[in-house]
Write a protein that holds these residues in place. Structure first.
Motif, PDB file in Angstrom:
ATOM      1  N   TYR A   1       0.836  -1.196   0.000  1.00 44.97           N
ATOM      2  CA  TYR A   1       0.000   0.000   0.000  1.00 44.97           C
ATOM      3  C   TYR A   1       0.871   1.248   0.000  1.00 44.97           C
ATOM      4  N   LEU A   2       0.323   2.299  -0.585  1.00 41.20           N
ATOM      5  CA  LEU A   2       1.061   3.545  -0.723  1.00 41.20           C
ATOM      6  C   LEU A   2       1.132   4.296   0.601  1.00 41.20           C
ATOM      7  N   TYR A   3       0.073   4.232   1.391  1.00 40.56           N
ATOM      8  CA  TYR A   3       0.060   4.854   2.710  1.00 40.56           C
ATOM      9  C   TYR A   3      -0.969   4.131   3.564  1.00 40.56           C
TER      10      TYR A   3
ATOM     11  N   ASN B   1      -4.214   3.378   5.675  1.00 41.92           N
ATOM     12  CA  ASN B   1      -5.639   3.710   5.729  1.00 41.92           C
ATOM     13  C   ASN B   1      -6.261   2.997   6.922  1.00 41.92           C
TER      14      ASN B   1
ATOM     15  N   THR C   1       1.125   0.780  -4.545  1.00 43.75           N
ATOM     16  CA  THR C   1       2.265   1.370  -5.247  1.00 43.75           C
ATOM     17  C   THR C   1       2.221   1.082  -6.738  1.00 43.75           C
TER      18      THR C   1
ATOM     19  N   ASP D   1      11.851  10.740   3.456  1.00 43.56           N
ATOM     20  CA  ASP D   1      10.790   9.746   3.351  1.00 43.56           C
ATOM     21  C   ASP D   1       9.564  10.175   4.143  1.00 43.56           C
TER      22      ASP D   1
ATOM     23  N   ALA E   1       5.805  10.658   2.610  1.00 39.75           N
ATOM     24  CA  ALA E   1       4.584  10.038   3.132  1.00 39.75           C
ATOM     25  C   ALA E   1       3.538  11.101   3.453  1.00 39.75           C
TER      26      ALA E   1
ATOM     27  N   TRP F   1       1.739  12.398   0.428  1.00 36.82           N
ATOM     28  CA  TRP F   1       0.702  11.505  -0.087  1.00 36.82           C
ATOM     29  C   TRP F   1      -0.560  11.595   0.761  1.00 36.82           C
ATOM     30  N   GLU F   2      -0.382  11.789   2.059  1.00 37.25           N
ATOM     31  CA  GLU F   2      -1.569  11.958   2.895  1.00 37.25           C
ATOM     32  C   GLU F   2      -2.352  13.194   2.440  1.00 37.25           C
TER      33      GLU F   2
ATOM     34  N   LYS G   1       3.937   9.292  -6.952  1.00 30.95           N
ATOM     35  CA  LYS G   1       4.885   8.562  -6.121  1.00 30.95           C
ATOM     36  C   LYS G   1       6.336   8.806  -6.509  1.00 30.95           C
TER      37      LYS G   1
END
Length: 354
Positions: A204-206, A208, A221, A328, A332, A335-336, A342
């Motif tokens: 997962y990208l972030y 949830n 991703t 990093d 992150a 993205w939130e 990405k």
């Protein structure tokens, strides 16, 4: 640059106004650059969430309106993952093949009276906005159509759009794109989200979470392109526009990572900016830091954009782990805020340290 214009009083007489449709979780932190000269009107179906958010920031007002193309009555399909609730039912046969399938399972159906965006804003004495964000799980086009009389005064729109048939019957990307282009907007950015199949899940990208704190699936991703946040703006470089509108546009360009567009606008219409802050100073503030070096606008523009080693990546350069760890967290967080693709993290490192 935006901070300098705000400090100079660009929005003291008329606050920068954001309409946020689908405001669950709160508004994006990048709007805080406007300080006390910010006005946010948020729309969220959940009255409790509206009250919670309104108590956080006195510059905001949240309304529990269900917005649509016209006034009437529609059913909201309440999903397990509250932010996935929609006027449109998810197609289980199709979406069930994806890792986020549980998010969209309908837990209940709730009939609601609907209003239009124009009517809802008029009810609180507002007839204009600088920017509209629409994130309504498939109903974005109807919401914008219900606020059509507002659009001539709007400089930018950030709309969630869909490329797949996950949600049965909802408008997809090309319909939103055509509608906005016909009204003078152009696409400037597309922040893409992917969902992987259950057959071979990608990371997962972030993170949830469901409302009760349990981990929830989210964008991955890699995988099929599903949705995106599409940024639409008006091109005012060759158009006539009032000074405030030019300043609004330049600020939005900077906020959304389009400093080149902001610089182009300032160069084409210097007078409104010079009346507040010298345009050369604003251009200096837009120049990105490159490989640890800060340059003025003139110094930056004197370099060969193709051949200058400062502006070219260094092949084979490996970044120290400490640098990666430092950035990093920023990656992150961005993205939130749903603001960068990405690869931007690595491009930023390469630009600054490559």
């Amino acid at each position: 640059m935006t901070a300098a214009l705000v400090k100079a009083g660009a929005f003291r007489q008329q606050p920068f106004t954001v309409v946020d449709v689908g405001a669950r979780g709160g508004v994006a932190p990048y709007w805080s650059v406007f300080g006390d000269d910010l006005r946010i009107i948020g729309f969220e179906l959940d009255p409790d969430e509206c009250r919670r958010l309104e108590a956080i920031d006195p510059r905001t007002r949240y309304l529990p309106y269900a917005l649509d193309r016209e006034r009437g009555r529609r059913t909201v399909y309440v999903a397990n993952y509250a932010a996935s609730s929609s006027f449109y039912r998810t197609d289980p046969a199709y979406f069930g093949r994806h890792t986020a399938a549980r998010n969209a399972i309908v837990s209940s159906e709730q009939p609601l009276e609907t209003s239009t965006l124009s009517t809802a804003l008029a009810s609180i004495g507002l007839s204009s906005a600088d920017f509209i964000k629409a994130d309504a799980e498939g109903a974005e086009l109807e919401i914008l159509q219900g606020g059509e009389e507002l659009l001539p005064g709007v400089q930018g729109i950030l709309s969630e759009v869909r490329f797949s048939r996950r949600i049965s019957g909802c408008p997809i990307y090309w319909e939103v794109d055509r509608y906005l282009r016909e009204r003078g907007f152009e696409l400037y950015d597309l922040d893409v989200y992917r969902l992987s199949k259950k057959a071979l899940p990608y990371p997962y990208l972030y993170a949830n979470y469901f409302d009760d704190g349990r981990p929830a699936a989210g964008p991955s991703t890699q995988g099929q392109v599903f949705e995106a946040n599409a940024l639409y703006m008006r091109d005012l470089v060759v158009a006539s526009a009032d000074p405030r509108r030019l300043i609004v546009a330049a600020c939005l360009f900077e906020i959304f990572g389009l400093a080149d567009c902001a610089a182009e606008l300032i160069l084409a219409h210097r007078d409104p900016f010079d009346a507040l802050v010298p345009s050369e100073q604003l251009l200096d503030l837009l120049v990105p830091e490159v490989k640890g070096r800060s340059l003025t606008y003139r110094q930056y523009m004197d370099r060969d954009p193709v051949a200058d080693p400062l502006l070219r990546p260094t092949d084979g350069r490996r970044f120290p782990e400490a640098i990666i760890a430092q950035y990093d967290g920023e990656f992150a967080a961005s993205w939130e805020n749903k603001r960068v693709v990405k690869d931007t993290f690595w491009q930023r490192l390469l630009a600054r340290f490559g």
